[in-house]
Structures are given as C-alpha cells and as structure tokens.
Design an enzyme around this catalytic site. Structure first.
Site, PDB file in Angstrom:
ATOM      1  CG  ASP D  55      35.156  53.121   0.167  1.00 42.08           C
ATOM      2  OD1 ASP D  55      36.486  53.664  -0.117  1.00 42.08           O
ATOM      3  OD2 ASP D  55      34.458  52.323  -0.615  1.00 42.08           O
ATOM      4  CB  ALA D 171      27.971  56.733  -2.499  1.00 38.45           C
TER       5      ALA D 171
END
Lengths: 283, 283, 283, 283
Positions: D55, D171
């Site tokens: 990511d 996140a």
C-alpha cells in the site's frame, strides 16, 4: 500518628496570584501555631512539605521530597486536583487537623526508568506519573518489543508506549485508552499509544517486576523517552529502557475525609453528561 | 422560505410542570399572533408541530409528523437537546423569527427496518435514531452476519449491532464506540455492541443501500430487534432484518443561529474536562 | 513440589470426538503409569483433575474443583486456550513432567457474588471469570450506583457493569474496553458496559474490598445478574449485589514452559495484523 | 467501458525480488498482448499505470497519477493490500480481463492541505490517506481549534488531529479510534489523537467543506503537519492549516469480483479471533 510537624517547607509559584495569597495566609497561620516555616529551597530536614498549585506543581514537589522521604500535602489553587486535593477554602482547617495528628498517609508508587545506550552510557530518572517511549518525528511508526520479568510480551508498532503508576493512570495513559488504577494497588499499567495492531491493549501487571523495552531496527523512525513529560533523550535500536518500581515512595498526607472517588467524579465530570438518555418516546 | 405557518399543533407532556408552563405561554403568544393552535391529537393538516420536552419527546414527535411531512420545531424543557434545540428563554423570540419566515429547514435521515420472520410474517417500523439487534438473555453472545447492498460484510459475535442515522450517532451508538456523524451527511453507522472480535469496528456507509442482518444458528442465544428503543420482537435464526434509508425525512425547523457544533460542545462537555493537563513541573 | 498425583479425575465432554480421543489416550497413559483414574462424577478425594476441552469446559471444571481445593490441569481440544493451556500434541509429555513433579501452580482469584433481595432472600455464587449486572430488556438504560469498601464510586447509566477477575479480564470485559490484567495480580476490574457517560471508564482495584452495586429506581428498566455467563436472577431497585474476593482459589497446574504472554499473543493474533504499516511512499 | 489501454506504465521497486519477478512476467505478458509498456519515469500520456508493491507503493503511485488523471491498478507483492488488491497469482488473468474491458473504476477522494504561515508563505500538498497535525516534542500537549465550513467545532488538547479520506480511514485514523468509512462515501473523518478530553470523539462530515485548524498560543509546545506520512513543516500559533476535498481523484481500476469487505475481513483478521467465546460451562 507519626511525629509532629514542627518544621514545614512551603512550595509554590508565588508569581501566580492564586498561589501567593494562600501562601501568605498559610505562613501566618502556621507561624501563629508555633510551626517553623521555611522556603522550599531548604527542604532537607523539614517534617512536611506543603505544595500549593496544580497537579503539575505536585509532580515537581514530588521530585523534591522523594529523596528525603518527607511527607507531602497538596493545596490546590482553584479546581480540585488529583494530587492537590485540599481546596483553598478548606486549607486552614485541614492544616489544623493535620497539625493535630488527624490525617492519613498514602504511599504512592514511583517508577525508576533507566535508558541504557548501546554505547555504554545510561540516563535514569524517577516518575510519579509515567515513563513514555514515543516517536518524535511524524509519519513513521516505531517498532519495539516489551518484556516483563524477562518474559517477552509483544512486539508493538505505533506511536509508542506508556508505563504508568496508578497516579499516572489518570493522566496521559487515560487519554490513550488505559484504565483507572486505584492508588493503593501496587500495579503498573502498560498502555500502547495508537497501536497499529488493534488487539494491542492496555495491560495491568504487578509492580514488582522489571519491564524492558527495546526499539527494533527500522529505517527512518526515531523515538525518545520522557519521564513525567520531560524528555531524557533519544532511544535508538540497541538501547534498552528498563522500568522498575522505585524503592522510594511519595508519602501523600490527606486530611480527614479524603475521597479518591469523589475526586474522580469531579475531574471526569461523572454524572454531568447530558446526552439523550431515554431512548423511548417520553422523557 | 416556504408557506406561512397558519395552523400549528403543540405537543408535550403537560403533566410535567416544566412543560406545562412553556406550553401555556406559547399558546397565548401564538394565538395573539393570529395563529390557529391545535392539540397534537389532530396533527393532520397543520403547517408546523412544535414539540416541548427532551429528546425523547422529539423522537415521539418525529414518529407523529413523518407520515404527513409536517415540519417540526423542538423547544427543550431545560437543558439543551440535540433535537430540541431552542431553550425556553429563547422560545418566544425564536418563534417570532420562524413566523416571520426566518428559519432553516434540515431534512433528517430516517431508517426503515423490516424483520422478515422465517414463518412468513413481517414487522416493520421507522427509526429516527437507530435500529438495534441485541441479545436479550444474559451470558451468551449472539452470532449474526451482516451484508451491505448484497455484499457479505462480516460475521459478528457479541452483544448485538446498531444501525444508526446521523441523528442516532450521538445516542446509543456513541456509547458503543461509534463516531459522531454530521446530520447533513447521507450516511449510516453500523456499530457492533461489545464485539468478541476486537478488530470489529464501527463502519460508516452511504445511506442508499440495504443492510441485511441474519442471526446464525446457535444454541441458547436469543436476540430481539428494537427501533428507537422499542422492541418490535424477537429475531431467530432464519429471520432477516433489513434496514434501508426511508423515503420519508423529518424536516427540523431551526431558528437563525442554529449551531450543531455548539450543541455538541454543550452536550459532551467539551472544554470542561479538568484532568491534569500539564505533564511538566509547573502549571 | 507438593504431594504426588496418585488419583486423577478426568473431565470432558466425551460426545465430542475431539475430546474422546485425547481422553482415551490419557486414561491408557495414566493407568500404565500406575495412576488411579476416575470419572469426574467422583471428584472428592482425587489429587488432580485434568479437564479436556475449551475454556468453557475449564470454567465448569473450576466450579467442580474449587470446593475441594483440588489442582486443575487443562488440556485443550485444538486451539490453545487461556485456561486449557496444554495442546493435545504436548499432552502426554506434559503429563509425564507433571507426574514427575515438574510443574508450577498458579492460584487464580475467584469472586463471590451475593444478591440480597429487598424481600430478604439471597442468591449467591462464585465466579472464575466475572459477575455481570446487565439490562435484560431492550431499549432502556439501567441506572445503578457502585461502592468500593463502603465508599461511593459513581452512578452509572448504560447497559450494565462487569466485575471481573484477572482470568475474566480477557473474556467479556475485554470486549467492553477493559484492560488485560496479569493473572498473578490480586486485582479486580470494574468495567461499565456501553456507558452513557463517555468518561465512565474501566477501574482496577485491589481485590480485598467489597464492591456493592444497587439499582436505582427507574420506570421500565429491568436487569439481571449473571455469574460466569449463567443468570442467577433479576435484580430490582432495593436489591444489593455484593462482590468480594473468594477465600477459595483455583489452583491451576502448568507444565514447564507455561507462558501467559505467549498465550495472549496467540489468542489476540498479535503480530498478525496486516494493515498498511508504512505511511510513506515505499514499503 | 472507457478507452482501451494501449500504453501502460509499470511502477514498482524492482530491487525487491518479490516485485522484480511479477514486473518481468507482466512486461512479457503485456508486450505479447500488443500493449506498449513503458517505465514509470515517463508516465504522461499513458492509458494506465500498474503499480506492484504494498500500500506504500500505491500511495506513491497515487501521487504520480493524480495530476494526469491516469487510472491506476495495484498488484500486491504478497499479502492482499487495501489498495493493491490483485494478488500475484491472479495478476495475469486480472490484467486480461481489464484489457478486455472487464473492470470497474472507483474514484477515490483526495484531500488538499494548505499550511498558511503567519509570515505569509504557504506550503501545500495532496493526501490519499490523511493530513495530520501532531506534536513533535515529547511531554507537552498541543492545543488547537478546528472549524468546519467556518463554524467553530471544538478546542482540542492532546497529541494532535487526523483529517482522513475514506481510504485513510483504515490507516492511522483506525489506530486512533476512528471508524472505517466506505470508499464510495464522500466523507472525511476528523480523529483526535489521544485527546485530553475523553468525550472528544471522531467526527465524520460531508467532504465538501473546508476544515481549518489553528494552533493556540501555548509555551513550549511544538507541532508539525504531515501529508500521507511526510512532514511538510512545523505549524506555529498564528498559522492556519486548511483541508479541502481535492478536485482531483485517484481512479482505481478493479478486476471483476473486487470486494472491499473481503479485503477488510482479510486485513483485520475478522473471524479469526480465538478468545474464549462461550461464557458457559461447556464449549
């Protein structure tokens, strides 16, 4: 209940008018009562330190009295404090009770922290509230591993970790999701700060064991260690932070009627939340 | 800004003296202003409903006005409410503003819930706050699975699950760890209640999708479904609970100066926490 | 390290094939080793109980051994348990170590709960995990107040409250936001369930104090009390629930190498979260 | 479904062998299929960027494609990513589907951040995940106030604040207690980091409003602003940080079968928690 308090040091930031007034009142009152009152610069040998201020002043006062095992009384400056638990309004009568031997003593746990650098040097200090390892640049998590009594606990990733005393459990640790720990419990709270792993939760352990924390090798991350909010320096991979219960304690003096839960209720505004409380049709 | 409010119904529990007083005052004031005032038993055809009470009264008022698309104004009975956002002190001047056309209208999202029983029957209702599936005997977790727009989301175990409107995000959902959702966002919050899996977290989704929840087969567990705090019945394995955005909305009327964040600050006591805020030596 | 284990009872749900196999293996092994093996129906007088199953079986086994102070060893049925901490694969060698006197004993705290009804009757029980007061109909919060050692703590509103042992801290209490408490700490965790007041947080106290909980008068709310997940009855305003540390303990036997933190890592999947962990441009 | 992908750039850290292999495979495969393959240094004018990595690589790739509005496909390097949602094993068949026009496009929200210094200069940047204001020295809280669409929200004290896109909600914001936000919802999450006030909770708002954050005057505190984990500089009292929805979006390409909830289940290990799940006597 212990020796009489014949010689008392008064500690407070007199440049703050909310402190200067009570200090003057207290000096006059104690002197009249035959107590020798000294400044906080000459703390050694006094029977009691009275600190006037907020909880920050109490942290400082604690760092002053702990080496001499002098009892500490806290007078707050306005709003009730966790540690400065006597209001200005009650100050004189509370002091009279205490001079008359009517008080309780509470020995608060302290934590010793020692940062052993890979290079050989070490830095140490003692915490009333907490010892915190925290990343100090933005953007990167720090990775570190913690052990308790020599047993590996976990590898943590995130913003850092807090090791707090019961006293510190209501300070920074509470903001990071830690529980409130009753002051008389000989326990330490280990609270991860914004942990990457969502199941990485606060842990409460018996205080009589060494906690060791080591940073893992990782590019670009940086962390430092602070004790009661004061940085003692950066921690790098290879360094070890060791936290143990201190042999010293802070002996807090409380006038009759001390109520830990009453202070919690006041500080956490319990009972004053005013969100919708009936889910039903009428209230 | 819309048609004039010529006929207004007033709703409130007059047996509560904190309600009866403002009701009388309001009736007199409106009548003087030439408005036809009616009781809340004859709501159809009125131009506005004014509800006096707490947020519970507002939930009830909402259930009354929604079928007729009548705008709703809330006067609280003392403390500021999330929905009853006019104080008694401001009541008359706020009403004058509103009669003069100075107001804003906010269309609040509602949720339709339908419980389809395996046996064929179904029960349905509309929520202003939330639709909740919750275990109703102690000791056993319930297991259930949720889908959004036909896509399987997760199998949850725990005490249950909340599907809340933005309005409901500050009610029960907030106590279960959900976020605050701005009223104007067309979103729904799905909040697990005390989930067994610690990574099972609140989810915010676009309101325009059906959410379906099914209980899994498991011995001894029992669960029921409630809408705005009222049980609509037990849910068993094989039954399906479907939640969709309602075609109806509640049109809340706000006088000039309506401030959602001001209400949040007041209700959540923001800025009034008084825990130790300096970590350092002085404060 | 204690007397030899000459007579051992084996406990487990033999209708589960994952239990029946290990039970047979164990009976043969112990008999060969000269140990008298008995069924769990005749527990009195045995030197050790070996329970085979999950943590639920261990709760039941605990309720059987506690009155006779018989040590308890847990063999799990597949996945590692918090209490059943020996895997089937290690079973025989672990048992050999234990028969040879190589083991540690851990005395786990239990809680006694007593519900005193206003009418005069009382119901009591002992918890290995937790004593829970919880609302049992949907939609309405319950209001109750808690005291510790006679000191008023707080008035709570919400879904209820959990009083948990360290053993129970990783069960339901963890799902409600409580901390993990090390088994050897003589502490109790008090965890509010979905509290209305957002500052109503988990509290960890010394185990040697009575906790009393009383329901407040309020229309329509109903609550019940459960011990380790079993309801002992409804609680009404006027009733008192009292929780104290039990004089009994469960003596858990661990083979060499017992590692509480290793079990935590395994159960909470620490180190296996796989969310995005670099916030930066490359990983 | 859009123009054909005749010219494709491939992006990835080829020094990582888990990246180099798939890159080679992909180049050969695409070339055979008649696609012109270029390096990521010459991104302008390509029809698609394929990024191979985790990511973090996707964040970087996003910063490269957003100015040219080029669609982006992510191939992960091993474990499934939130953004790199094609596994190496599925890579070639997924690419074939996409070349054949079988794919979906998802336009992900970006946030523009601008830090206006009191001195007149400004620094700006665009976030895929989040814009974070955070204290950068240890021990002292920062105090700051936030407004939404010109309306004052709250004065916050603590470690800082996160403004996250739906993409960023899984996140850092998730580690700080924020909710998961569905990618297609046009919303922004504002999450306080370890807030001093315990009722200071995550807030979800409509993305189409400016958020402004200002540091309050306070001794000794220091804070900085970062975008997707990269510091853009210090923020001082008098400076203003403004966050708005970007006019740009990242257009993510998904092969058939894309399943946001499946990725969540995988990343958050849903269904794999193995704590004690029966509270009762047997399991």
């Amino acid at each position: 209940m212990g020796d009489p308090f014949n010689k008392i040091a008064i500690l407070g930031r007199r440049e703050d008018p909310r402190v200067a007034g009570p200090v003057d009142l207290l000096v006059t009152h104690l002197t009249k009562a035959g107590v020798e009152v000294v400044d906080d610069t000459e703390i050694e040998g006094v029977d009691l330190v009275i600190a006037i201020g907020g909880d920050g002043t109490m942290l400082y006062a604690g760092s002053r009295v702990r080496d001499y095992d002098i009892p500490l009384l806290g007078i707050n400056r306005g709003r009730l404090g966790f540690l400065a638990d006597v209001t200005p309004a009650e100050m004189l009568s509370s002091v009279d009770h205490i001079l008359a031997g009517e008080y309780t003593v509470e020995a608060r746990l302290l934590l010793d922290g020692r940062l052993d650098r890979a290079a050989g040097e070490n830095i140490s200090g003692t915490a009333f509230n907490d010892i915190v390892l925290q990343r100090h640049d933005t953007g990167r998590m720090v990775d570190f591993e913690a052990s308790v009594a020599g047993q590996f606990v976990n590898t943590h990733s995130g913003d850092g970790i807090i090791v707090a005393t019961p006293t510190g459990s209501t300070a920074y640790a509470l903001s990071c999701g830690g529980p409130i720990v009753e002051p008389k419990l000989d326990a330490v709270v280990i609270v991860p700060i914004c942990p990457h792993t969502l199941t990485d939760r606060p842990l409460v352990i018996d205080a009589n064991q060494a906690i060791t924390i080591r940073l893992l090798e990782r590019d670009e991350s940086g962390a430092s260690v602070s004790i009661d909010g004061h940085s003692i320096g950066a921690i790098a991979p290879g360094d070890t932070l060791t936290v143990t219960a201190s042999e010293k304690r802070i002996r807090l003096i409380h006038p009759p009627g001390y109520d830990f839960y009453g202070i919690l209720r006041s500080k956490l505004l319990w009972g004053r939340d005013s969100r919708m409380r009936t889910f039903g049709p009428a209230d």
